[in-house]
Design an enzyme around this catalytic site. Structure first.
Site, PDB file in Angstrom:
ATOM      1  N   ASP A 141       0.845  -1.203   0.000  1.00 37.26           N
ATOM      2  CA  ASP A 141       0.000   0.000   0.000  1.00 37.26           C
ATOM      3  C   ASP A 141       0.881   1.255   0.000  1.00 37.26           C
ATOM      4  OD1 ASP A 141      -2.199   1.880   0.693  1.00 37.26           O
ATOM      5  OD2 ASP A 141      -3.271   0.016   1.108  1.00 37.26           O
ATOM      6  N   SER A 151      -7.008   3.930  -1.723  1.00 36.31           N
ATOM      7  CA  SER A 151      -7.149   2.493  -1.462  1.00 36.31           C
ATOM      8  C   SER A 151      -8.469   1.933  -1.955  1.00 36.31           C
ATOM      9  CB  SER A 151      -7.062   2.217   0.037  1.00 36.31           C
ATOM     10  OG  SER A 151      -5.766   2.435   0.507  1.00 36.31           O
ATOM     11  N   HIS A 187     -12.393  10.835   0.177  1.00 32.93           N
ATOM     12  CA  HIS A 187     -13.595  10.492   0.946  1.00 32.93           C
ATOM     13  C   HIS A 187     -14.744  11.446   0.654  1.00 32.93           C
ATOM     14  CE1 HIS A 187     -11.638   7.563   3.696  1.00 32.93           C
ATOM     15  NE2 HIS A 187     -10.580   8.300   3.471  1.00 32.93           N
ATOM     16  N   ARG A 206      -4.501  15.198   5.195  1.00 37.29           N
ATOM     17  CA  ARG A 206      -4.006  13.855   4.853  1.00 37.29           C
ATOM     18  C   ARG A 206      -4.158  13.617   3.349  1.00 37.29           C
ATOM     19  NH1 ARG A 206      -3.336   9.201   8.157  1.00 37.29           N
ATOM     20  NH2 ARG A 206      -3.984   7.205   7.276  1.00 37.29           N
ATOM     21  N   ASP A 207      -5.229  14.162   2.786  1.00 34.60           N
ATOM     22  CA  ASP A 207      -5.402  14.097   1.328  1.00 34.60           C
ATOM     23  C   ASP A 207      -5.050  15.445   0.704  1.00 34.60           C
ATOM     24  OD1 ASP A 207      -6.364  11.519   1.658  1.00 34.60           O
ATOM     25  OD2 ASP A 207      -8.416  12.225   1.944  1.00 34.60           O
ATOM     26  N   ARG A 256      -9.401  14.534  11.463  1.00 34.87           N
ATOM     27  CA  ARG A 256     -10.009  13.298  10.956  1.00 34.87           C
ATOM     28  C   ARG A 256      -9.371  12.042  11.536  1.00 34.87           C
ATOM     29  NH1 ARG A 256      -8.029  12.019   4.904  1.00 34.87           N
ATOM     30  NH2 ARG A 256      -8.424   9.915   5.664  1.00 34.87           N
ATOM     31  N   ARG A 276     -11.798   3.416  10.990  1.00 34.68           N
ATOM     32  CA  ARG A 276     -12.295   2.383  10.076  1.00 34.68           C
ATOM     33  C   ARG A 276     -11.973   0.992  10.602  1.00 34.68           C
ATOM     34  NH1 ARG A 276      -8.308   3.676   5.090  1.00 34.68           N
ATOM     35  NH2 ARG A 276      -6.328   3.227   6.088  1.00 34.68           N
ATOM     36  N   ARG A 323     -17.021   7.808   0.491  1.00 31.07           N
ATOM     37  CA  ARG A 323     -16.282   6.538   0.652  1.00 31.07           C
ATOM     38  C   ARG A 323     -16.692   5.842   1.947  1.00 31.07           C
ATOM     39  NH1 ARG A 323      -9.698   5.608   0.292  1.00 31.07           N
ATOM     40  NH2 ARG A 323      -9.604   4.407   2.213  1.00 31.07           N
ATOM     41  N   GLY A 324     -16.765   4.519   1.893  1.00 27.11           N
ATOM     42  CA  GLY A 324     -17.394   3.775   2.968  1.00 27.11           C
ATOM     43  C   GLY A 324     -16.555   3.440   4.189  1.00 27.11           C
ATOM     44  N   ASP A 325     -15.263   3.133   4.013  1.00 20.65           N
ATOM     45  CA  ASP A 325     -14.539   2.512   5.133  1.00 20.65           C
ATOM     46  C   ASP A 325     -14.602   3.354   6.404  1.00 20.65           C
ATOM     47  OD1 ASP A 325     -12.818   4.385   3.937  1.00 20.65           O
ATOM     48  OD2 ASP A 325     -11.009   3.179   4.155  1.00 20.65           O
ATOM     49  N   ARG A 326     -14.371   4.644   6.268  1.00 25.15           N
ATOM     50  CA  ARG A 326     -14.339   5.503   7.451  1.00 25.15           C
ATOM     51  C   ARG A 326     -15.707   6.141   7.736  1.00 25.15           C
ATOM     52  NH1 ARG A 326      -9.149   6.111   9.253  1.00 25.15           N
ATOM     53  NH2 ARG A 326      -7.441   5.880   7.766  1.00 25.15           N
ATOM     54  N   LYS A 337      -5.860  -2.143   7.073  1.00 25.07           N
ATOM     55  CA  LYS A 337      -6.066  -2.415   5.648  1.00 25.07           C
ATOM     56  C   LYS A 337      -6.869  -3.688   5.415  1.00 25.07           C
ATOM     57  CE  LYS A 337      -3.516   1.121   4.363  1.00 25.07           C
ATOM     58  NZ  LYS A 337      -4.016   2.248   3.561  1.00 25.07           N
ATOM     59  N   ASP A 346       1.955   3.280   3.060  1.00 24.58           N
ATOM     60  CA  ASP A 346       0.857   4.239   3.080  1.00 24.58           C
ATOM     61  C   ASP A 346       0.623   4.841   4.456  1.00 24.58           C
ATOM     62  OD1 ASP A 346      -1.471   5.476   1.735  1.00 24.58           O
ATOM     63  OD2 ASP A 346      -2.492   4.426   3.364  1.00 24.58           O
ATOM     64  N   HIS A 389       1.537   8.671   5.348  1.00 23.17           N
ATOM     65  CA  HIS A 389       0.538   9.686   5.737  1.00 23.17           C
ATOM     66  C   HIS A 389       0.970  10.522   6.945  1.00 23.17           C
ATOM     67  CE1 HIS A 389      -2.790   9.025   3.051  1.00 23.17           C
ATOM     68  NE2 HIS A 389      -2.922   7.754   3.360  1.00 23.17           N
ATOM     69  N   ASP A 396      -1.417  -0.159  -4.651  1.00 16.91           N
ATOM     70  CA  ASP A 396      -2.727   0.399  -5.020  1.00 16.91           C
ATOM     71  C   ASP A 396      -2.630   1.862  -5.444  1.00 16.91           C
ATOM     72  OD1 ASP A 396      -2.020   1.030  -2.388  1.00 16.91           O
ATOM     73  OD2 ASP A 396      -4.090   1.053  -1.678  1.00 16.91           O
ATOM     74  N   HIS A 397      -1.585   2.561  -5.020  1.00 16.74           N
ATOM     75  CA  HIS A 397      -1.361   3.982  -5.355  1.00 16.74           C
ATOM     76  C   HIS A 397      -0.064   4.374  -4.673  1.00 16.74           C
ATOM     77  CE1 HIS A 397      -2.379   4.832  -1.228  1.00 16.74           C
ATOM     78  NE2 HIS A 397      -3.432   4.042  -1.380  1.00 16.74           N
ATOM     79  N   HIS A 432      -1.487  10.925  -0.852  1.00 19.43           N
ATOM     80  CA  HIS A 432      -1.117   9.986  -1.915  1.00 19.43           C
ATOM     81  C   HIS A 432      -0.511  10.765  -3.083  1.00 19.43           C
ATOM     82  CE1 HIS A 432      -4.608   7.209  -0.420  1.00 19.43           C
ATOM     83  NE2 HIS A 432      -3.591   7.259   0.425  1.00 19.43           N
TER      84      HIS A 432
HETATM   85  O1  LIG Z   1      -6.408   6.917   5.219  1.00 21.35           O
HETATM   86  C1  LIG Z   1      -7.304   7.052   4.359  1.00 21.35           C
HETATM   87  O2  LIG Z   1      -8.496   7.047   4.616  1.00 21.35           O
HETATM   88  C2  LIG Z   1      -6.905   7.274   2.914  1.00 21.35           C
HETATM   89  C3  LIG Z   1      -6.524   8.704   2.726  1.00 21.35           C
HETATM   90  O3  LIG Z   1      -7.631   9.522   2.904  1.00 21.35           O
HETATM   91  O4  LIG Z   1      -5.844   6.429   2.566  1.00 21.35           O
HETATM   92  P1  LIG Z   1      -6.129   5.023   1.814  1.00 21.35           P
HETATM   93  O5  LIG Z   1      -6.895   5.359   0.569  1.00 21.35           O
HETATM   94  O6  LIG Z   1      -4.752   4.498   1.486  1.00 21.35           O
HETATM   95  O7  LIG Z   1      -6.863   4.163   2.734  1.00 21.35           O
HETATM   96 MN   LIG Z   2      -3.913   2.507  -0.086  1.00 21.42          MN
HETATM   97 MN   LIG Z   3      -3.567   6.123   2.232  1.00 21.69          MN
END
Ligand SMILES: O=C(O)[C@@H](CO)OP(=O)(O)O
Ligand SMILES: [Mn+2]
Ligand SMILES: [Mn+2]
Length: 549
Positions: A21, A72, A131, A161-162, A197, A204, A281-284, A356, A422, A426, A463-464, A494
């Protein structure tokens, strides 16, 4: 079932996909933790094994434009699905441009509720487009006023972070000015709370629920240090927390103060209000969504659970229908490699550490939280620490799990994600990021030996980018930007760089190679894996990159 491939019968052992990552191919040696790292295994791989570069950003992964970095979600979606879908960022931008978002039932229910209560927006407050995007928020505030909503309260998660690590005021100052201008004719829109954040709300994969609990107390209960507006809050918190970058800033609450200086929060969340989580975006987004929508909830003590009309920008989890009300339909990711390898009867193994884990499971399988038949998922618990303090993270433990899975002989397709490049990238800490890459290199050396023992091959990719660029670039020259005192400014986001694809193959006697093309991207990996297994790709998947001599 995937059909047999006549061109190549497949490797004798398993095929292992290894995602490093945040490992991009650097354009500049200066500021690249990847250049700086001692990485004998990767050096050997690049020198001796077929390797090409893959596009991992912009339209190649379904982002609106090629100025958008990869991330990601879109990266693992593309790798796992073997296809590129218009992703959340693009879908929301289109829905707003075409106005379809306002016609949807979800928006109408939100507005209806907000005519009696307040309309709250919670989300990441930047134009990072990973996100969320602040322009989406702006469009919703304008539309809410046009549709007769009277009170809007924004709960702003500071990014850093972004986007550049101390850029919060670049977003907060103009936005508060915009809210001031639009707050006429009985309309009142203000930022009501917020914080970094990585400190509140946006945890997540169940890694750190206390973070979400802090967010809840801030946004819903209005608990936290009080300021007169968000600009003052950012300035005040920076003064009291010198050296803390935006993503780590503590929480703040905006209050109105009486003549005795007693503050009353302006935007607690109450029964009858409407709440929109404007992250796409879903994860967070899942944990805070659960806190709002679940009646029976035990992750932390909510103290008060207001009855609100809650909507997500997207639906974050289709299996769990989370949330049930959403403003824009998510990409319908179908026919993923996980599904089709499963239908072909292949046992699959997926592993990463908590940070991850959802990337190699939920994102990989098209934002699906349940397993396909024959899949085994193994999570290695992540530490809950600032990762610059432990740049090795769980690389060793993930490797142990992968080696055990290979030795079991049970699996034909395996995948893992090393979070280091990654997560440490960050933090903006160059030295730690260098060690992060070294940790991955060490792990890779061990894992590849086990791949050899199993008679398998590995595809080593990413992935990036992230650790490949640890300094901000000058906007015009695209070279690392130098401050007046000759130093560089740390970069936490990223990158737009391509990523490697290495074919680690000691079994074909040199028959196998990889085709480089201008369009080669992450979505070509699934078909490449299929071919390595001796199978044809699914019709929907982008082409394989495998060359058979
Ligand atoms: O930490 C995250 O949420 C993102 C950056 O916003 O990173 P990644 O896409 O690698 O999960
Ligand atoms: Mn990633
Ligand atoms: Mn990242």
């Amino acid at each position: 079932m995937l059909q047999k491939n006549s061109a190549f019968a497949g490797v004798p052992g398993p095929v292992v996909v290894i995602v490093m990552d945040g490992y991009g191919i650097p354009k500049h040696a200066v500021g690249s933790a990847i250049e700086a790292a001692r990485k004998p295994t990767l050096d050997r791989l690049f020198a001796r094994y077929p390797n090409i570069t893959l596009r991992a950003h912009g339209t190649a992964v379904g982002m609106p434009s090629d100025d958008d970095m990869g991330n990601s979600e879109v990266g693992h979606n593309a790798i796992g699905a073997g296809q590129v879908y218009a992703q959340g960022a693009a879908l929301v931008a289109n829905a707003i441009a075409e106005g379809t978002i306002w016609q949807g039932q979800a928006w109408q229910e939100v507005v209806a509720a907000a005519k009696t209560g307040a309309l709250h927006f919670i989300g990441l407050f930047s134009d990072g487009n990973v996100h969320s995007h602040i322009d989406h928020l702006k469009a919703m505030v304008v539309q809410a006023k046009a549709e007769g909503v009277k009170t809007v309260r924004i709960h702003a998660l500071l990014d850093g972070r972004d986007v550049p690590e101390t850029s919060a005021l670049d977003y907060v100052v103009p936005f508060e000015a915009f809210l001031g201008e639009i707050s006429t004719d009985g309309f009142d829109a203000r930022i009501a709370s917020g914080g970094g954040r990585q400190y509140i709300t946006m945890d997540r994969y169940d890694a750190n629920w206390p973070m979400v609990a802090r967010g809840w107390r801030t946004h819903v209960l209005g608990e936290g240090p009080q300021f007169a507006n968000a600009t003052a809050a950012v300035e005040g918190l920076r003064a009291s927390h010198p050296g803390t970058i935006d993503q780590d800033l503590p929480e703040f609450v905006i209050a109105e103060f009486d003549e005795n200086g007693n503050g009353k929060p302006i935007g607690t969340i109450e029964d009858g209000d409407a709440v929109v989580l404007y992250n796409f975006r879903g994860d967070r987004a899942i944990e805070i969504t659960r806190a709002f929508v679940e009646d029976d909830f035990s992750e932390f003590d909510r103290v008060r659970h207001p009855r609100v009309t809650y909507a997500g920008m997207l639906q974050y989890d289709g299996d769990l229908q989370l949330p049930s009300r959403f403003l824009v339909p998510p990409p319908a990711i179908r026919d993923t490699s996980g599904e089709w390898f499963s239908k072909t009867g292949l046992a699959q193994f997926a592993c990463s550490e908590t940070q991850k884990f959802g990337h190699v499971t939920y994102f990989w399988n098209g934002n699906r939280s349940s397993r396909f038949d024959g899949e085994t998922w193994q999570e290695v618990p992540s530490d809950v620490v600032p990762f610059e303090q432990r740049p090795w993270m769980k690389a060793a433990e993930i490797t142990d799990a992968m080696i055990a899975a290979l030795q079991s002989g049970q699996y034909k397709v395996l995948r893992c994600n090393y979070a280091n490049g990654d997560m440490v990238g960050h933090t903006g800490n160059f030295r730690a990021a260098t060690m992060a890459i070294e940790a991955v290199d060490l792990a890779l050396g061990r894992l590849l030996k086990a791949v050899d023992k199993a008679g398998g091959v590995a595809l080593v990719t990413a992935d990036h980018g992230n650790a490949d660029e640890m300094f901000e670039l000058d906007k015009k020259t695209r070279e690392p930007a130098v401050n007046k005192d000759g130093s560089y400014k740390a970069k936490t986001a990223h990158t737009l760089n391509p990523v490697p694809l290495i074919l680690y193959d000691n079994v074909s006697g040199g028959r196998l190679g990889l085709k480089q093309s201008e369009t080669a991207g992450l979505s070509n990996i699934a078909a490449t894996v299929a071919n390595l297994l001796g199978l044809q790709k699914h019709d929907k998947w982008d082409d394989s990159l495998l060359e058979v001599k």
